[in-house]
Design a protein around this motif. Structure first.
Motif, PDB file in Angstrom:
ATOM      1  N   SER A 156     -10.400  -8.695  -8.587  1.00  0.00           N
ATOM      2  CA  SER A 156      -9.790  -9.173  -9.834  1.00  0.00           C
ATOM      3  C   SER A 156      -8.274  -9.085  -9.773  1.00  0.00           C
ATOM      4  O   SER A 156      -7.564 -10.000 -10.213  1.00  0.00           O
ATOM      5  CB  SER A 156     -10.317  -8.358 -11.019  1.00  0.00           C
ATOM      6  N   ARG A 157      -7.770  -7.992  -9.201  1.00  0.00           N
ATOM      7  CA  ARG A 157      -6.317  -7.827  -9.116  1.00  0.00           C
ATOM      8  C   ARG A 157      -5.710  -8.788  -8.100  1.00  0.00           C
ATOM      9  O   ARG A 157      -4.598  -9.282  -8.299  1.00  0.00           O
ATOM     10  CB  ARG A 157      -5.976  -6.381  -8.746  1.00  0.00           C
ATOM     11  N   ALA A 158      -6.424  -9.037  -7.009  1.00  0.00           N
ATOM     12  CA  ALA A 158      -5.907  -9.953  -5.993  1.00  0.00           C
ATOM     13  C   ALA A 158      -5.788 -11.373  -6.545  1.00  0.00           C
ATOM     14  O   ALA A 158      -4.888 -12.127  -6.151  1.00  0.00           O
ATOM     15  CB  ALA A 158      -6.818  -9.931  -4.771  1.00  0.00           C
ATOM     16  N   ARG A 159      -6.669 -11.750  -7.465  1.00  0.00           N
ATOM     17  CA  ARG A 159      -6.603 -13.084  -8.057  1.00  0.00           C
ATOM     18  C   ARG A 159      -5.379 -13.241  -8.959  1.00  0.00           C
ATOM     19  O   ARG A 159      -4.896 -14.359  -9.150  1.00  0.00           O
ATOM     20  CB  ARG A 159      -7.872 -13.351  -8.877  1.00  0.00           C
ATOM     21  N   GLN A 160      -4.883 -12.137  -9.492  1.00  0.00           N
ATOM     22  CA  GLN A 160      -3.722 -12.205 -10.384  1.00  0.00           C
ATOM     23  C   GLN A 160      -2.412 -12.314  -9.613  1.00  0.00           C
ATOM     24  O   GLN A 160      -1.372 -12.580 -10.208  1.00  0.00           O
ATOM     25  CB  GLN A 160      -3.692 -10.959 -11.273  1.00  0.00           C
ATOM     26  N   GLY A 161      -2.440 -12.095  -8.320  1.00  0.00           N
ATOM     27  CA  GLY A 161      -1.230 -12.174  -7.515  1.00  0.00           C
ATOM     28  C   GLY A 161      -1.144 -11.007  -6.556  1.00  0.00           C
ATOM     29  O   GLY A 161      -1.801  -9.977  -6.748  1.00  0.00           O
ATOM     30  N   ILE A 162      -0.354 -11.172  -5.525  1.00  0.00           N
ATOM     31  CA  ILE A 162      -0.214 -10.133  -4.511  1.00  0.00           C
ATOM     32  C   ILE A 162       0.590  -8.966  -5.069  1.00  0.00           C
ATOM     33  O   ILE A 162       1.709  -9.128  -5.538  1.00  0.00           O
ATOM     34  CB  ILE A 162       0.478 -10.685  -3.246  1.00  0.00           C
ATOM     35  N   SER A 163      -0.011  -7.787  -5.006  1.00  0.00           N
ATOM     36  CA  SER A 163       0.669  -6.558  -5.403  1.00  0.00           C
ATOM     37  C   SER A 163       0.392  -5.521  -4.320  1.00  0.00           C
ATOM     38  O   SER A 163      -0.751  -5.355  -3.876  1.00  0.00           O
ATOM     39  CB  SER A 163       0.164  -6.052  -6.756  1.00  0.00           C
ATOM     40  N   LEU A 164       1.418  -4.815  -3.900  1.00  0.00           N
ATOM     41  CA  LEU A 164       1.252  -3.847  -2.824  1.00  0.00           C
ATOM     42  C   LEU A 164       0.467  -2.622  -3.272  1.00  0.00           C
ATOM     43  O   LEU A 164       0.089  -1.808  -2.433  1.00  0.00           O
ATOM     44  CB  LEU A 164       2.617  -3.439  -2.280  1.00  0.00           C
ATOM     45  N   SER A 165       0.217  -2.491  -4.567  1.00  0.00           N
ATOM     46  CA  SER A 165      -0.667  -1.423  -5.027  1.00  0.00           C
ATOM     47  C   SER A 165      -2.090  -1.663  -4.519  1.00  0.00           C
ATOM     48  O   SER A 165      -2.849  -0.714  -4.295  1.00  0.00           O
ATOM     49  CB  SER A 165      -0.665  -1.342  -6.551  1.00  0.00           C
ATOM     50  N   ILE A 166      -2.447  -2.940  -4.326  1.00  0.00           N
ATOM     51  CA  ILE A 166      -3.750  -3.269  -3.734  1.00  0.00           C
ATOM     52  C   ILE A 166      -3.801  -2.780  -2.292  1.00  0.00           C
ATOM     53  O   ILE A 166      -4.817  -2.261  -1.832  1.00  0.00           O
ATOM     54  CB  ILE A 166      -4.003  -4.789  -3.803  1.00  0.00           C
TER      55      ILE A 166
END
Length: 267
Positions: A222-232
């Motif tokens: 779900s978070r990856a679909r919202q955009g790239i974030s290095l927290s992922i």
């Protein structure tokens, strides 16, 4: 022979590089002070701090671990019982049929299994959430445990059971004192395999999760679909390290169980 060994070693090295390079790339950029995975601007632990400060994410981590431990424990019990039942079947055709039905669940696409569980839970009236995820994880983990335990049962000589019965052991004593200790490595292997499958599963879980409940795999998606974030990246690194700890733990447990014990004589 030496040239063939060198070629095989080179081939293995290349395969491992292909497999692990994306993971190490992801882990490397989890320490990037920038906000992209293209330019490494400097070392930082801010993304890991962000992960640990996210209360919702911590709850999801706890849910994921609880689901994994419960499903692994229950599926291990059911899988051991299923493996024992299959091993006691005398007719070869019946045994092969049971093994085929067991293996079908392993090789079936996760999308089909997830959709099937979704339809089943909808018809039965089970609310999507903790219970539906737990039941589905138990269902696809049981065949894995059966596969891990059956080889140990096949290795065990029937003379051990016959000797125990000749000495007056009951059926329960034969099971607890002879069979279960012998297949303990297979039981541990099945438990850890079920645990890792539950932690890593996405496809089945995606179908059976409901509002207000999620697991790590679904949350990362779900978070990856919202955009790239290095927290992922940081979260994925922590999961990868946790999986490595599980594998190392299983290795040492397996080594200890396979270690020949000295025969002592009690006076």
């Amino acid at each position: 022979m030496k040239s063939k060994r060198k070629l095989s070693n080179i081939y293995l090295v290349i395969i491992f590089i292909i497999l692990y390079a994306p993971i190490f790339y992801l882990m490397f950029y989890s320490f990037n002070s920038g906000e992209t995975m293209h330019n490494f601007k400097g070392f930082t632990l801010d993304w890991y701090k962000e992960v640990f400060q996210d209360t919702r994410l911590i709850i999801i981590v706890i849910n994921t671990i609880i689901i994994a431990l419960l499903s692994a424990a229950i599926s291990t019990i059911l899988g051991v019982a299923g493996a024992l039942a299959i091993s006691y079947v005398k007719r070869r055709q019946t045994k092969n049929t049971l093994l085929t039905l067991n293996n079908v669940l392993i090789v079936s696409p996760d999308v089909i299994i997830g959709a099937s569980f979704l339809i089943l839970f909808t018809i039965v009236g089970i609310k999507l959430g903790f219970a539906s995820v737990l039941l589905s994880h138990i269902a696809f983990s049981v065949p894995i445990v059966v596969i891990m335990v059956l080889p140990k049962l096949q290795e065990m000589s029937s003379t051990l059971i016959d000797a125990a019965r000749d000495l007056g052991a009951s059926h329960w004593q034969v099971l607890t004192k002879v069979i279960l200790p012998f297949i303990t490595p297979g039981i541990f292997a099945g438990f850890f395999m079920a645990l890792t499958y539950s932690l890593d599963d996405f496809s089945v879980t995606f179908f059976v999760t409901g509002n207000g409940f999620s697991t790590l795999s679904v949350e990362i998606y779900s978070r990856a679909r919202q955009g790239i974030s290095l927290s992922i990246n940081a979260l994925s690194t922590l999961i990868f390290l946790f999986t490595i700890v599980l594998v190392i733990g299983y290795y040492f447990i397996n080594q200890r169980n396979n270690r020949p014990s000295g025969l002592g004589v009690k006076k």
